[in-house]
Write an enzyme that holds these catalytic residues in place. Structure first.
Site, PDB file in Angstrom:
ATOM      1  N   ASP A   1      79.328  32.006   9.682  1.00 16.02           N
ATOM      2  CA  ASP A   1      80.135  32.028   8.452  1.00 16.02           C
ATOM      3  C   ASP A   1      79.416  31.443   7.228  1.00 16.02           C
ATOM      4  OD1 ASP A   1      82.288  33.256   9.714  1.00 16.02           O
ATOM      5  OD2 ASP A   1      83.183  31.339  10.306  1.00 16.02           O
TER       6      ASP A   1
ATOM      7  N   GLU B   1      71.069  42.272  11.308  1.00 13.12           N
ATOM      8  CA  GLU B   1      71.721  40.973  11.131  1.00 13.12           C
ATOM      9  C   GLU B   1      71.882  40.272  12.470  1.00 13.12           C
ATOM     10  OE1 GLU B   1      76.043  39.044   9.937  1.00 13.12           O
ATOM     11  OE2 GLU B   1      75.688  41.172   9.567  1.00 13.12           O
TER      12      GLU B   1
ATOM     13  N   THR C   1      76.655  38.506   6.691  1.00  9.87           N
ATOM     14  CA  THR C   1      77.173  39.866   6.563  1.00  9.87           C
ATOM     15  C   THR C   1      77.379  40.239   5.098  1.00  9.87           C
ATOM     16  OG1 THR C   1      78.291  39.594   8.695  1.00  9.87           O
ATOM     17  CG2 THR C   1      78.991  41.433   7.316  1.00  9.87           C
TER      18      THR C   1
ATOM     19  N   LYS D   1      73.121  45.559  14.154  1.00 13.84           N
ATOM     20  CA  LYS D   1      73.423  44.271  14.765  1.00 13.84           C
ATOM     21  C   LYS D   1      73.459  44.480  16.271  1.00 13.84           C
ATOM     22  CE  LYS D   1      76.398  40.252  13.996  1.00 13.84           C
ATOM     23  NZ  LYS D   1      77.447  39.682  13.107  1.00 13.84           N
TER      24      LYS D   1
END
Length: 227
Positions: A13, A117, A17, A38
């Site tokens: 977080d 990612e 993204t 991903k």
């Protein structure tokens, strides 16, 4: 064959993204054939038909408007909002690095710029019970250069320093740092920026403010991050 870049973060977080979406949007707006990838994605919700929707991939696609299908963005999608190694223990279908690399190879054949990612931070395990596999194995096998995404707030000096130290010690190529949620007039954010540059000797590629809809990187500089 396309070029590639790995987006890692100092933790969960921090904006990986979000930053990935802005990067892909920039590439797409400049008519570059760009794709998102991903290896494993957890914490997803089910559609009415019972299929899992890869949330991060959908977010990137919605923001960037790339024409890549969701089905090609992530080979392993889990519902449980935990690390992929634990999600696969709960739900089955553990990550197979051969499958991950096959999907990556197809993208490299069909697109010019692949933005991959990570899940969580750099040490996030992808599989454990049927043999250990982590993000670092994926980065090594894919021969990725990386950038580190960090939140600009309190604690980031330690998070950035530890992430960069580990990656440099393991021989990973880091092309720079992107700070998310950066406030120009915040003395803490300014000092974090200075100290992270000092501790890591890495360049700061971009400063992303909360709510930004574009990333302030010249397109040629952005493309040069990919190898």
């Amino acid at each position: 064959m396309g070029k590639k870049l790995f987006i890692t973060g100092t933790g969960t977080d921090v904006g990986k993204t979000y930053v990935s979406a802005l990067i892909l949007k920039k590439l797409n707006q400049n008519k570059e054939k760009a794709a998102y990838y991903k290896a494993a994605m957890s914490g997803n919700i089910k559609a009415k038909n019972g299929e899992l929707i890869p949330g991060d991939a959908k977010f990137v696609k919605d923001i960037s408007q790339i024409d890549q299908s969701l089905q090609t963005m992530c080979p392993y999608v889990y519902e449980a909002a935990v690390s992929p190694h634990l999600a696969s223990r709960l739900e089955g279908n553990p990550v197979d690095i051969k499958v991950v690399m096959q999907h990556l190879t197809r993208l490299l054949t069909n697109y010019d710029y692949i933005t991959a990612e990570g899940s969580g931070g750099i040490l996030c395990p992808l599989k454990f019970d049927e043999g250990e596999l982590s993000l670092t194995d994926f980065i090594k096998q894919g021969n990725f250069p990386s950038i580190i995404v960090a939140d600009a707030g309190l604690g980031t000096i330690n998070y950035v320093g530890l992430t960069a130290y580990y990656m440099q010690k393991e021989g990973f190529k880091i092309n720079g740092i992107i700070f998310n949620n950066f406030e120009q007039d915040n003395i803490l954010h300014q000092d974090n920026l200075f100290m992270c540059k000092h501790l890591t000797s890495l360049p700061v590629i971009a400063l992303v403010k909360k709510g930004d809809t574009d990333i302030d990187i010249p397109i040629e500089k952005l493309k040069a991050l990919y190898e």
